[in-house]
Design a protein around this motif. Structure first.
Motif, PDB file in Angstrom:
ATOM      1  N   LYS A  29       0.834  -1.206   0.000  1.00  0.00           N
ATOM      2  CA  LYS A  29       0.000   0.000   0.000  1.00  0.00           C
ATOM      3  C   LYS A  29       0.871   1.259   0.000  1.00  0.00           C
ATOM      4  N   LYS A  30       1.959   1.215   0.752  1.00  0.00           N
ATOM      5  CA  LYS A  30       2.884   2.350   0.795  1.00  0.00           C
ATOM      6  C   LYS A  30       3.495   2.605  -0.580  1.00  0.00           C
ATOM      7  N   LEU A  31       3.855   1.531  -1.282  1.00  0.00           N
ATOM      8  CA  LEU A  31       4.432   1.681  -2.619  1.00  0.00           C
ATOM      9  C   LEU A  31       3.414   2.253  -3.605  1.00  0.00           C
ATOM     10  N   VAL A  32       2.157   1.844  -3.489  1.00  0.00           N
ATOM     11  CA  VAL A  32       1.109   2.396  -4.358  1.00  0.00           C
ATOM     12  C   VAL A  32       0.981   3.899  -4.134  1.00  0.00           C
ATOM     13  N   ARG A  33       1.038   4.318  -2.881  1.00  0.00           N
ATOM     14  CA  ARG A  33       0.964   5.756  -2.581  1.00  0.00           C
ATOM     15  C   ARG A  33       2.146   6.502  -3.189  1.00  0.00           C
ATOM     16  N   LEU A  34       3.329   5.894  -3.107  1.00  0.00           N
ATOM     17  CA  LEU A  34       4.509   6.536  -3.689  1.00  0.00           C
ATOM     18  C   LEU A  34       4.380   6.665  -5.203  1.00  0.00           C
ATOM     19  N   ILE A  35       3.909   5.618  -5.846  1.00  0.00           N
ATOM     20  CA  ILE A  35       3.777   5.630  -7.308  1.00  0.00           C
ATOM     21  C   ILE A  35       2.772   6.681  -7.762  1.00  0.00           C
ATOM     22  N   SER A  36       1.693   6.835  -6.996  1.00  0.00           N
ATOM     23  CA  SER A  36       0.624   7.755  -7.402  1.00  0.00           C
ATOM     24  C   SER A  36       0.874   9.193  -6.975  1.00  0.00           C
ATOM     25  N   SER A  37       1.936   9.407  -6.207  1.00  0.00           N
ATOM     26  CA  SER A  37       2.259  10.756  -5.739  1.00  0.00           C
ATOM     27  C   SER A  37       3.253  11.419  -6.687  1.00  0.00           C
ATOM     28  N   ALA A  38       2.880  12.580  -7.190  1.00  0.00           N
ATOM     29  CA  ALA A  38       3.750  13.299  -8.131  1.00  0.00           C
ATOM     30  C   ALA A  38       5.089  13.650  -7.491  1.00  0.00           C
ATOM     31  N   GLU A  39       5.059  14.128  -6.244  1.00  0.00           N
ATOM     32  CA  GLU A  39       6.291  14.516  -5.563  1.00  0.00           C
ATOM     33  C   GLU A  39       7.204  13.311  -5.348  1.00  0.00           C
ATOM     34  N   SER A  40       6.605  12.201  -4.965  1.00  0.00           N
ATOM     35  CA  SER A  40       7.395  10.994  -4.730  1.00  0.00           C
ATOM     36  C   SER A  40       8.016  10.486  -6.019  1.00  0.00           C
ATOM     37  N   GLU A  43      11.082  12.391  -6.646  1.00  0.00           N
ATOM     38  CA  GLU A  43      12.146  12.093  -5.690  1.00  0.00           C
ATOM     39  C   GLU A  43      12.727  10.698  -5.883  1.00  0.00           C
ATOM     40  N   TYR A  44      11.855   9.700  -6.077  1.00  0.00           N
ATOM     41  CA  TYR A  44      12.311   8.314  -6.125  1.00  0.00           C
ATOM     42  C   TYR A  44      12.413   7.743  -7.543  1.00  0.00           C
ATOM     43  N   GLY A  45      11.671   8.314  -8.482  1.00  0.00           N
ATOM     44  CA  GLY A  45      11.628   7.759  -9.827  1.00  0.00           C
ATOM     45  C   GLY A  45      10.489   6.761  -9.933  1.00  0.00           C
ATOM     46  N   LYS A  46       9.473   7.116 -10.708  1.00  0.00           N
ATOM     47  CA  LYS A  46       8.270   6.284 -10.788  1.00  0.00           C
ATOM     48  C   LYS A  46       8.581   4.869 -11.256  1.00  0.00           C
ATOM     49  N   GLU A  50       7.706   1.429  -9.267  1.00  0.00           N
ATOM     50  CA  GLU A  50       6.832   0.432  -9.893  1.00  0.00           C
ATOM     51  C   GLU A  50       7.526  -0.927  -9.965  1.00  0.00           C
ATOM     52  N   ALA A  51       8.804  -0.911 -10.301  1.00  0.00           N
ATOM     53  CA  ALA A  51       9.568  -2.160 -10.364  1.00  0.00           C
ATOM     54  C   ALA A  51       9.655  -2.807  -8.983  1.00  0.00           C
ATOM     55  N   GLU A  52       9.826  -1.977  -7.962  1.00  0.00           N
ATOM     56  CA  GLU A  52       9.882  -2.497  -6.588  1.00  0.00           C
ATOM     57  C   GLU A  52       8.538  -3.099  -6.186  1.00  0.00           C
ATOM     58  N   PHE A  53       7.453  -2.457  -6.609  1.00  0.00           N
ATOM     59  CA  PHE A  53       6.106  -2.949  -6.309  1.00  0.00           C
ATOM     60  C   PHE A  53       5.882  -4.330  -6.930  1.00  0.00           C
ATOM     61  N   VAL A  54       6.214  -4.471  -8.204  1.00  0.00           N
ATOM     62  CA  VAL A  54       6.035  -5.750  -8.895  1.00  0.00           C
ATOM     63  C   VAL A  54       6.953  -6.816  -8.297  1.00  0.00           C
ATOM     64  N   HIS A  55       8.167  -6.412  -7.955  1.00  0.00           N
ATOM     65  CA  HIS A  55       9.115  -7.349  -7.345  1.00  0.00           C
ATOM     66  C   HIS A  55       8.573  -7.874  -6.017  1.00  0.00           C
ATOM     67  N   LEU A  56       8.009  -6.978  -5.208  1.00  0.00           N
ATOM     68  CA  LEU A  56       7.448  -7.396  -3.921  1.00  0.00           C
ATOM     69  C   LEU A  56       6.240  -8.304  -4.124  1.00  0.00           C
ATOM     70  N   LEU A  57       5.402  -7.987  -5.102  1.00  0.00           N
ATOM     71  CA  LEU A  57       4.253  -8.850  -5.400  1.00  0.00           C
ATOM     72  C   LEU A  57       4.709 -10.270  -5.732  1.00  0.00           C
ATOM     73  N   ASN A  58       5.703 -10.380  -6.588  1.00  0.00           N
ATOM     74  CA  ASN A  58       6.198 -11.704  -6.979  1.00  0.00           C
ATOM     75  C   ASN A  58       6.828 -12.443  -5.796  1.00  0.00           C
ATOM     76  N   ASN A  59       7.543 -11.709  -4.958  1.00  0.00           N
ATOM     77  CA  ASN A  59       8.127 -12.328  -3.764  1.00  0.00           C
ATOM     78  C   ASN A  59       7.049 -12.831  -2.816  1.00  0.00           C
ATOM     79  N   GLU A  60       5.966 -12.062  -2.708  1.00  0.00           N
ATOM     80  CA  GLU A  60       4.864 -12.471  -1.840  1.00  0.00           C
ATOM     81  C   GLU A  60       4.229 -13.766  -2.344  1.00  0.00           C
ATOM     82  N   ILE A  61       4.033 -13.868  -3.637  1.00  0.00           N
ATOM     83  CA  ILE A  61       3.457 -15.092  -4.204  1.00  0.00           C
ATOM     84  C   ILE A  61       4.376 -16.283  -3.956  1.00  0.00           C
TER      85      ILE A  61
END
Length: 249
Positions: A29-40, A43-46, A50-61
């Motif tokens: 959920k935190k990563l989704v907020r970061l991706i959808s935030s223009a400021e984030s 700062e972090y690079g969308k 996004e790659a971190e989000f997908v990576h975490l999803l795959n690790n969770e599975i």
């Protein structure tokens, strides 16, 4: 109840050794907020987030699959062992056994009663584990698509539907076979079984109630909703709810 609170409650009501095996919903959920935030994104690079989000999803599975398959294998072994124990007790200390002994027979059967109810409860909890984690994935992916304009949900859920942790047919079959054993071996001792299994009873009933609840209409109801429960309509569980000394609140 919001899903985050429901998940937290499920984790607390699960077995202690299982609690780190559930979906990392807060982190996703935190990563989704970061991706959808223009400021984030600046700062972090969308793309990186996004790659971190997908990576975490795959690790969770992967985490779900490893844990689920380990438990499933353990259940198959324990189911066989319970059948062998019952047969051995009957053939040794039963009325027609090689060493008939009412005291030994009752003592060993009491131990089996406790073990079989705990075993039944753990299997129900594993089906609930599958359900709650699938629901969490569906919800976080819906949130991702809605907030980012992405189209990740459909292909990812199609992938999830083929994963071992989502396929609960074998465990549900073992649940039914376990209930059949109870009906055959302890047909008149439901109350005694309830007392013997009260250590895991509350968690099992909570899991069943949760499985019923997350299948009701909600914001995620539709193509991505869970199918109808494939657990048997358990008279055993109904009798637990009626006879248990543990209040369900």
């Amino acid at each position: 109840m919001k899903f985050g609170k429901r998940l937290k409650q499920q984790i607390e009501e699960s077995l202690p050794a299982w609690r780190d095996k559930f979906l990392s919903y807060k982190e996703l959920k935190k990563l989704v907020r970061l991706i959808s935030s223009a400021e984030s994104c600046v700062e972090y690079g969308k793309a990186d987030v996004e790659a971190e989000f997908v990576h975490l999803l795959n690790n969770e599975i992967d985490k779900f699959n490893v844990f689920f398959m380990e438990q499933e294998e353990d259940f198959i072994i324990r189911h066989k062992e319970l059948q062998q124990r019952i047969k051995r007790v009957i053939e040794t200390w039963g009325p027609n056994g090689t060493k008939p002994s009412e005291a030994e027979y009752k003592d060993e059967m009491a131990k089996i009663r406790k073990d079989i109810v705990n075993f039944h409860g753990e299997m129900v909890l594993l089906v609930n584990y599958s359900n709650i984690n699938y629901t969490g994935l569906a919800k976080i992916l819906k949130k991702y698509d809605k907030r980012t304009g992405g189209l990740l949900r459909l292909p990812f859920i199609q992938k999830v539907l083929q994963q071992p942790f989502f396929i609960t047919d074998l465990v549900s079959k073992l649940v039914k076979e376990c209930e059949n054993i109870i009906d055959e071996v302890f047909p008149e001792q439901r109350e005694a079984i309830t007392v013997a299994g009260k250590g895991i009873f509350r968690n099992t009933v909570a899991a069943l109630l949760s499985m019923q609840e997350i299948r009701r209409g909600s914001s995620t109801y539709g193509h991505f909703s869970l199918p109808p429960m494939d657990l048997p309509d358990s008279d055993l569980i109904h009798s637990f709810q009626l006879n248990s000394p543990i209040p369900i609140v």
